[in-house]
Write a protein that holds these residues in place. Structure first.
Motif, PDB file in Angstrom:
ATOM      1  N   SER A 118       0.852  -1.188   0.000  1.00  0.00           N
ATOM      2  CA  SER A 118       0.000   0.000   0.000  1.00  0.00           C
ATOM      3  C   SER A 118       0.892   1.244   0.000  1.00  0.00           C
ATOM      4  N   PRO A 119       0.366   2.401  -0.411  1.00  0.00           N
ATOM      5  CA  PRO A 119       1.192   3.611  -0.477  1.00  0.00           C
ATOM      6  C   PRO A 119       1.733   4.025   0.886  1.00  0.00           C
ATOM      7  N   TYR A 130      10.460   6.048  10.442  1.00  0.00           N
ATOM      8  CA  TYR A 130       9.086   5.558  10.477  1.00  0.00           C
ATOM      9  C   TYR A 130       8.589   5.313   9.053  1.00  0.00           C
ATOM     10  N   ILE A 131       7.778   4.289   8.890  1.00  0.00           N
ATOM     11  CA  ILE A 131       7.051   4.073   7.644  1.00  0.00           C
ATOM     12  C   ILE A 131       5.616   4.508   7.888  1.00  0.00           C
ATOM     13  N   ARG A 132       5.184   5.559   7.191  1.00  0.00           N
ATOM     14  CA  ARG A 132       3.872   6.145   7.430  1.00  0.00           C
ATOM     15  C   ARG A 132       2.932   5.855   6.249  1.00  0.00           C
ATOM     16  N   ASP A 133       1.671   5.804   6.553  1.00  0.00           N
ATOM     17  CA  ASP A 133       0.661   5.563   5.523  1.00  0.00           C
ATOM     18  C   ASP A 133       0.543   6.777   4.597  1.00  0.00           C
ATOM     19  N   LEU A 137      -2.345  10.416  -0.008  1.00  0.00           N
ATOM     20  CA  LEU A 137      -1.516  11.171  -0.949  1.00  0.00           C
ATOM     21  C   LEU A 137      -1.457  10.512  -2.317  1.00  0.00           C
ATOM     22  N   TRP A 138      -1.725   9.205  -2.349  1.00  0.00           N
ATOM     23  CA  TRP A 138      -1.591   8.464  -3.607  1.00  0.00           C
ATOM     24  C   TRP A 138      -2.698   8.884  -4.572  1.00  0.00           C
ATOM     25  N   GLY A 139      -2.325   9.140  -5.779  1.00  0.00           N
ATOM     26  CA  GLY A 139      -3.285   9.583  -6.783  1.00  0.00           C
ATOM     27  C   GLY A 139      -3.277  11.088  -6.986  1.00  0.00           C
ATOM     28  N   MET A 140      -2.579  11.814  -6.099  1.00  0.00           N
ATOM     29  CA  MET A 140      -2.450  13.257  -6.301  1.00  0.00           C
ATOM     30  C   MET A 140      -1.512  13.522  -7.479  1.00  0.00           C
ATOM     31  N   HIS A 141      -1.990  14.290  -8.440  1.00  0.00           N
ATOM     32  CA  HIS A 141      -1.207  14.541  -9.638  1.00  0.00           C
ATOM     33  C   HIS A 141       0.020  15.414  -9.361  1.00  0.00           C
ATOM     34  N   LEU A 200       6.108   4.056  -2.972  1.00  0.00           N
ATOM     35  CA  LEU A 200       6.775   5.009  -2.087  1.00  0.00           C
ATOM     36  C   LEU A 200       6.500   6.417  -2.599  1.00  0.00           C
ATOM     37  N   LYS A 201       5.672   7.154  -1.898  1.00  0.00           N
ATOM     38  CA  LYS A 201       5.280   8.487  -2.359  1.00  0.00           C
ATOM     39  C   LYS A 201       6.289   9.551  -1.984  1.00  0.00           C
ATOM     40  N   ALA A 202       6.972   9.388  -0.845  1.00  0.00           N
ATOM     41  CA  ALA A 202       7.863  10.456  -0.388  1.00  0.00           C
ATOM     42  C   ALA A 202       8.861   9.945   0.632  1.00  0.00           C
TER      43      ALA A 202
END
Length: 594
Positions: A118-119, A130-133, A137-141, A200-202
């Motif tokens: 999951s993102p 830390y690994i945060r949820d 944020l996922w899907g933000m262009h 991985l978003k960030a």
């Protein structure tokens, strides 16, 4: 290395197992200094042969250097990975606060393994990770929006770095980038797509560690010398106009790629020049952490709201030579406002601007020649200088409504292999062309450089300083390019900005390294530079790189350069001489720093 130095500490994050730990790895840093040298060793260690670049086995390696946080302009972070764009070595450098934040968080390197189901995003604050949820944020262009939201929820404002991807990374466009501090990037070779493949978003880093020095009095003296030198002539032009200063001189020289390199002079060069940007649009200058130069130039673009009279949106958009060339002259863009709108959408979605511009230029010429039609372009009439059609094309590269845009999302090499037009598909080892048609050394440099980048060996400079005046043999040119690329391995291992290469001479580097706990000679540095370049090329060859199979675009032979028309046999022979030399192991063995 000095006692209590955090440089040898490596942070490991396994996204599959949701596990975080760190290891003390002096074995990685003792023989490499850090940065690029440490990065390629960790990549060889972590990346199995034949790994899928978008699979969980492809690691993300981030490294910094021993002078990060101590000396000016030692402010780059090196990212190493297997590139989804070229299929071999992925190496990208970025500034901003990234390097300082990683070092002051207590680490010299970061290794990210596996992939999350999951993102997520990773946050590191002073030894605590830390690994945060990141599902929200996922899907933000927009990569800007992602950064803005994380800024509101993570602590340590002012000392942290936030690396994030836009929708291009999520969609795994092979040349998606990673953005940070809104105006800096890991640009080339598709690190953003690797982030996306791992969900991985960030990444967030912030820390308040101190860094030891061997002699405080000598440290302050060396620091002051470097700082004052950085304010002098070697970096003055970057502060005043930035690299956009290159537009007019290259245009006058006849080496500014225009309309997919059909021409080398752009009739509207004055309208998109660095001088024009500074006079009419410069909003402010900003600098990377620990840099006195401030080469980052931001244009203020004022646009009216459609339905509200006298209400305006003002956007601050970064610009320098690369996006002006790739999205400007290469596409025949006639003025700054339209060019800025195109730069802005590319930045927002998180695409590499150079690859995007070259790909759109090829597509425009292919449309012009009739090998593709509105059927392939989904109704978009690709026309030189029309920013609206290019903005729609960029959106389609993201959305990928048909097979044509799916092909464009994998680069110009891939697209031209399907639709034709390879003679004017401007890429080298599958990496799109940089903005210099100065002569043979520039193009040979793209072919031979470990990243297929103009920054690997500055071949464009050899053209302008040497080959424009006299011819040299393929053997001698190969030696010149190799010598420069070997020294740049030292600069990138120190994570020194290449704009400071005139400041960080070998003598200055040796003195600064001594303060950082490395007692090395110039011969030691040369050996480390050679060894690092050898290891990078070993990785490339291991992953299937075959220089003899690299395609030479016919266009570069057909378009006049300042040194004349390029000779294909000369190019091939120089590449052969370079590749013959680049895998030779250095002797004697590397020394142990103390």
């Amino acid at each position: 290395m000095l006692e209590n130095d955090t440089l040898p500490r490596v942070l490991y994050v396994d996204l599959t197992k949701r596990r975080i730990w760190h290891e003390y790895r002096p074995d990685i840093f003792e023989h490499t200094i850090g940065g690029t040298g440490a990065g390629i060793r960790l990549l060889q260690e972590e990346c199995p042969e034949g790994a899928d670049p978008l699979g969980p086995e492809n690691p993300i390696i981030l490294t910094v250097g021993p002078m990060t946080g101590l000396f000016p302009m030692a402010s780059k972070t090196v990212a190493m990975f297997k590139s989804p764009h070229t299929g071999n070595l992925g190496e990208s450098h970025s500034g901003g606060r990234s390097a300082t934040s990683i070092r002051l968080s207590g680490y010299g390197a970061v290794v990210i393994r596996g992939a999350s189901e999951s993102p997520v995003f990773i946050a590191v604050h002073n030894n605590q990770a830390y690994i945060r949820d990141a599902s929200a944020l996922w899907g933000m262009h927009s990569s800007f929006t992602v950064g803005r939201i994380i800024r509101d929820y993570e602590p340590d404002a002012g000392i942290r770095t936030i690396m994030r991807i836009g929708i291009a990374g999520e969609r795994m466009v092979s040349y998606a980038c990673v953005s940070m501090e809104s105006y800096r990037h890991f640009g080339r070779l598709g690190l953003g797509a690797v982030f996306g493949s791992k969900k991985l978003k960030a990444l967030v880093f912030a820390g308040k560690h101190s860094i030891p020095v061997s002699n405080r009095k000598d440290y302050l003296k060396i620091y002051d010398n470097i700082f004052q030198s950085a304010l002098d002539k070697p970096t003055k032009k970057y502060r005043e106009l930035g690299t956009s200063e290159n537009i007019l001189p290259l245009n006058e020289l006849g080496s500014l790629p225009t309309r997919n390199l059909k021409q080398t002079r752009f009739e509207n060069a004055h309208n998109i020049s660095g001088e024009k940007f500074a006079e009419d649009y410069l909003g402010r200058r900003v600098a990377c952490a620990h840099c006195p130069v401030g080469c980052i130039h931001l244009a203020a673009l004022r646009q009216p709201y459609k339905d509200e009279p006298y209400f305006y949106k003002t956007s601050m958009i970064p610009y320098d030579y690369e996006p002006i060339y790739a999205l400007g002259s290469m596409l025949g863009m006639p003025d700054i406002p339209d060019l800025l709108k195109l730069i802005d959408i590319v930045e927002t979605y998180g695409l590499d601007c150079m690859s995007t511009g070259v790909i759109l230029a090829w597509a425009t010429e292919a449309f012009e020649k009739g090998i593709i039609s509105e059927k392939e372009t989904d109704g978009v009439k690709l026309t030189w200088g029309d920013y609206r059609c290019y903005m729609k094309a960029v959106e389609n590269i993201i959305e990928q409504p048909n097979e044509f845009y799916k092909a464009l999302a994998k680069g110009v090499d891939h697209a031209s292999s399907i639709y034709g037009g390879s003679d004017y598909a401007l890429s080298y080892g599958s990496n799109e062309m940089s903005g210099y048609h100065t002569g043979p050394a520039a193009h040979i440099g793209y072919f031979t450089g470990a990243r297929h980048s103009h920054l690997d060996n500055a071949g464009y400079s050899v053209d302008q300083k040497t080959l424009i005046k006299e011819k040299v043999s393929p053997q001698d040119l190969a030696k010149m390019l190799l010598k420069e690329e070997q020294w740049r391995q030292i600069l990138s291992s120190l994570v020194v900005c290449y704009f400071a290469r005139g400041v960080y001479t070998p003598e200055v580097v040796i003195d600064a390294l001594k303060i950082s706990g490395f007692d090395l000679t110039q011969d030691d540095l040369n050996q480390i530079g050679i060894k690092t370049l050898v290891e990078k090329n070993k990785f490339k060859f291991r992953e299937g790189f075959k220089p003899e199979e690299m395609r030479i675009p016919r266009r570069i032979l057909e378009t006049l350069s300042p040194t004349g028309y390029l000779d294909e046999d000369y190019i091939k022979e120089t590449i052969r001489c370079y590749m013959e030399a680049v895998l030779i192991e250095p002797e004697p063995a590397l020394p142990n720093p103390v």
